[in-house]
Design an enzyme around this catalytic site. Sequence first.
Site, PDB file in Angstrom:
ATOM      1  N   LYS A   1      15.462-110.734  66.739  1.00 36.32           N
ATOM      2  CA  LYS A   1      14.355-110.099  65.998  1.00 36.32           C
ATOM      3  C   LYS A   1      13.277-109.555  66.940  1.00 36.32           C
ATOM      4  O   LYS A   1      13.301-109.820  68.136  1.00 36.32           O
ATOM      5  CB  LYS A   1      13.748-111.086  65.007  1.00 36.32           C
TER       6      LYS A   1
HETATM    7  C1  LIG Z   1      17.823-112.769  60.570  1.00 36.34           C
HETATM    8  C2  LIG Z   1      17.676-112.609  59.091  1.00 36.34           C
HETATM    9  C3  LIG Z   1      17.520-113.696  58.215  1.00 36.34           C
HETATM   10  C4  LIG Z   1      17.699-115.130  58.635  1.00 36.34           C
HETATM   11  O1  LIG Z   1      16.911-115.551  59.635  1.00 36.34           O
HETATM   12  P1  LIG Z   1      17.384-116.804  60.539  1.00 36.34           P
HETATM   13  O2  LIG Z   1      16.165-117.092  61.338  1.00 36.34           O
HETATM   14  O3  LIG Z   1      18.534-116.347  61.354  1.00 36.34           O
HETATM   15  O4  LIG Z   1      17.727-117.918  59.631  1.00 36.34           O
HETATM   16  C5  LIG Z   1      17.269-113.450  56.886  1.00 36.34           C
HETATM   17  N1  LIG Z   1      17.172-112.209  56.413  1.00 36.34           N
HETATM   18  C6  LIG Z   1      17.343-111.139  57.206  1.00 36.34           C
HETATM   19  C7  LIG Z   1      17.198-109.774  56.611  1.00 36.34           C
HETATM   20  C8  LIG Z   1      17.607-111.295  58.563  1.00 36.34           C
HETATM   21  O5  LIG Z   1      17.778-110.221  59.331  1.00 36.34           O
END
Ligand SMILES: *Cc1c(COP(=O)(O)O)cnc(C)c1O
Length: 414
Positions: free
Chosen positions: A186
Amino acid sequence: MTSRDSGKGWRFSGNELQYVREVLESGFASATTGSMNQRFEKAFAERFGVAYAITSNSGTSTLHQALAAFGVGHGDEVIVPALSPVMCGYAVLHAGATPVFADVDAETFLLDPANVSAEITPRTKAIMAVHLYGLPCNMEAIMRIADEHNLCVLEDCAQCFLGKDDQGRLGGTIGHAGSWSFENSKHMSTGDGGIVATNDEVIAGRMRKFGGIGFKNIRASSGQVRRSKDVFQDPKYLRHDSFGWNYRLPEVAAAVGLAQLERLDDFVSRRQCMAARYLDAIGDCEWLKPQKVPPGYVNSYYTFAVRYDGEQARGVSWYDFRKTHMEHGGDGIYSAWSLIYNEPSMRMLNDEGKYFQDLPARGDSYKGFLDRVDCPVAETLQPTLLQFTTNQVTEEQMNVQCAALQRAISDLGK
Ligand SMILES: *Cc1c(COP(=O)(O)O)cnc(C)c1O
């Protein structure tokens, strides 16, 4: 190129080490006794202009916490876009409710408000608006639908940091709660982690308690568990006044998050810069259709997502186009995740009522829950999507990606 410019450690070359050292030098405080989570939460709430921000150990956990805090539970339905990572569906299952999949818009790739309306039933309790690829959904329309039907709206901003709608509102600050992930891919990362924000004190208090094992002393504005050691170490002392999960973020991770937040504007603008360069390279190419950004919206470009129509237009498969791009020095293009309801885990729950292959079924409540799924746009869109990387650091790295794309385009002919 120095390591600060482009090496693997570049992303964590701000105050990360200093803040981590502070945690370790304090004797390795826990999330309930230390202050780094509180510092991080306060800074995040200020940056995003929200009253409450609550750290968590993942973006999936924050989605679960928010749904639970909305009162979503057994027998309820939550509307989720079909095109999204599977965790969005899992979080609804974690809350004991049923995910109902709505189709997406063919141009923005986002939850289509008209399809949200079509999926509402007397059991609908919440809408999960996923700001996919960094672009906020049409929150004006979604909030209007939610108000009409008395629903809660959760904005999943795992891919959207500092994205804005056409009223200049930050994604994550418009619905009843907004959730972010700090997983490694992210915009900003703590390795794994997440944060959930709201302006509602009641929802904030519930989210924190659900994620903090229901400790009595937890408040909307503080995850501190101990008030006084003497009171806490009394055999008659009762600690937990509600149910909860342990979704706390370790202090070391919060330290990294605080330092990452200080550099968030830079992280976002680099990705936006790379996306602008891709847009330029694509120009008026007829068979590459980038995610449409409606007028006035700001896309934070977690990835640069493009619909590939070269199969029909040029007779070149998605796979061969990707190969060509990479042969010209392009980064491996990512495909879109399979639609949530097409994942074998979801099918197994639908067909057999089972969560795990080698464990017995857990009742019939989910059998056939996918029977009503009807998402033709997402079905045709998903296999065509190209997700270009936007995490280049240097001008030189950006140039390589643009040149590769330009060459791949001219190989096929605009
Ligand atoms: C990465 C992601 C998640 C989940 O996040 P984690 O920290 O990996 O549990 C949920 N929704 C979207 C759209 C994502 O890209």
